[in-house]
Design a protein around this motif. Structure first.
Motif, PDB file in Angstrom:
ATOM      1  N   GLU A  15       0.830  -1.208   0.000  1.00 47.18           N
ATOM      2  CA  GLU A  15       0.000   0.000   0.000  1.00 47.18           C
ATOM      3  C   GLU A  15       0.860   1.252   0.000  1.00 47.18           C
ATOM      4  O   GLU A  15       0.585   2.208  -0.730  1.00 47.18           O
ATOM      5  N   ALA A  18       2.578   1.749  -3.331  1.00 47.06           N
ATOM      6  CA  ALA A  18       1.598   2.269  -4.298  1.00 47.06           C
ATOM      7  C   ALA A  18       1.377   3.767  -4.088  1.00 47.06           C
ATOM      8  O   ALA A  18       1.256   4.528  -5.068  1.00 47.06           O
ATOM      9  N   ASP A  19       1.334   4.202  -2.828  1.00 48.33           N
ATOM     10  CA  ASP A  19       1.208   5.637  -2.544  1.00 48.33           C
ATOM     11  C   ASP A  19       2.423   6.401  -3.075  1.00 48.33           C
ATOM     12  O   ASP A  19       2.287   7.492  -3.637  1.00 48.33           O
ATOM     13  N   ALA A  21       4.295   5.500  -5.547  1.00 51.74           N
ATOM     14  CA  ALA A  21       4.184   5.496  -7.008  1.00 51.74           C
ATOM     15  C   ALA A  21       3.270   6.626  -7.476  1.00 51.74           C
ATOM     16  O   ALA A  21       3.552   7.281  -8.486  1.00 51.74           O
ATOM     17  N   SER A  22       2.199   6.875  -6.741  1.00 51.25           N
ATOM     18  CA  SER A  22       1.293   7.960  -7.143  1.00 51.25           C
ATOM     19  C   SER A  22       1.978   9.317  -7.003  1.00 51.25           C
ATOM     20  O   SER A  22       1.742  10.227  -7.806  1.00 51.25           O
ATOM     21  N   ILE A  23       2.859   9.459  -6.015  1.00 50.61           N
ATOM     22  CA  ILE A  23       3.633  10.701  -5.884  1.00 50.61           C
ATOM     23  C   ILE A  23       4.575  10.840  -7.078  1.00 50.61           C
ATOM     24  O   ILE A  23       4.709  11.922  -7.657  1.00 50.61           O
ATOM     25  N   HIS A  25       4.116   9.556 -10.028  1.00 50.88           N
ATOM     26  CA  HIS A  25       3.265   9.882 -11.184  1.00 50.88           C
ATOM     27  C   HIS A  25       3.018  11.384 -11.235  1.00 50.88           C
ATOM     28  O   HIS A  25       3.120  12.006 -12.300  1.00 50.88           O
ATOM     29  N   ALA A  26       2.676  11.960 -10.097  1.00 49.81           N
ATOM     30  CA  ALA A  26       2.403  13.401 -10.037  1.00 49.81           C
ATOM     31  C   ALA A  26       3.654  14.207 -10.391  1.00 49.81           C
ATOM     32  O   ALA A  26       3.573  15.209 -11.116  1.00 49.81           O
ATOM     33  N   ASN A  29       4.120  14.117 -14.070  1.00 53.94           N
ATOM     34  CA  ASN A  29       3.186  15.035 -14.729  1.00 53.94           C
ATOM     35  C   ASN A  29       3.657  16.479 -14.628  1.00 53.94           C
ATOM     36  O   ASN A  29       3.491  17.265 -15.564  1.00 53.94           O
ATOM     37  N   PHE A  54       8.332   5.682 -11.307  1.00 56.85           N
ATOM     38  CA  PHE A  54       6.953   5.307 -10.992  1.00 56.85           C
ATOM     39  C   PHE A  54       6.584   3.960 -11.596  1.00 56.85           C
ATOM     40  O   PHE A  54       5.798   3.215 -11.016  1.00 56.85           O
ATOM     41  N   GLN A  55       7.185   3.605 -12.721  1.00 56.90           N
ATOM     42  CA  GLN A  55       6.900   2.286 -13.278  1.00 56.90           C
ATOM     43  C   GLN A  55       7.432   1.176 -12.369  1.00 56.90           C
ATOM     44  O   GLN A  55       6.749   0.175 -12.137  1.00 56.90           O
ATOM     45  N   ASP A  58       5.226   1.050  -9.210  1.00 61.91           N
ATOM     46  CA  ASP A  58       3.953   0.388  -9.523  1.00 61.91           C
ATOM     47  C   ASP A  58       4.124  -1.133  -9.526  1.00 61.91           C
ATOM     48  O   ASP A  58       3.324  -1.866  -8.950  1.00 61.91           O
TER      49      ASP A  58
END
Length: 114
Positions: A15, A18-19, A21-23, A25-26, A29, A54-55, A58
């Protein structure tokens, strides 16, 4: 709680990865919005590593989740020993409890931009 099952710990770590990874991703971006004209090309290539970050995160999150399901409950792990192996208070609290809501967010606190 003095022990947790291996599956439970793996699930918790999945978990958190995954959190993270979302950072990432941001962050990836945000790099797309930068004006990179006039920037050294070698430094721009380094930004591509954020995409790889991030890959990988993930995939690691998925891998840890799969492992937690495959292992059954697994052996019990000492929460004290796990806590002593890390430095971050947030992660220490996550290793003690599956209750994510009770834990401080890893991005909480005062913003310090160097």
């Amino acid at each position: 709680m003095t022990t947790r099952t291996t599956a439970d710990v793996l699930s918790t770590i999945a978990e958190d990865v995954a959190d993270l990874a979302s950072i990432a991703h941001a962050l990836d971006n945000l790099t797309c919005e930068l004006d990179l004209s006039g920037i050294d090309q070698t430094k721009i290539r380094d930004l591509q590593r954020v995409d790889a970050l991030f890959q990988h995160l993930d995939d690691i999150a998925v891998l840890l989740t799969s492992m937690s399901k495959m292992i059954g409950s697994g052996p019990d792990l000492s929460v004290k020993d796990l806590k002593n192996s890390v430095r971050l208070d947030y992660l220490k609290s996550r290793l003690c409890s599956r209750d994510k809501a009770a834990d401080m967010s890893p991005d909480a606190g005062t913003v310090n931009l160097f």
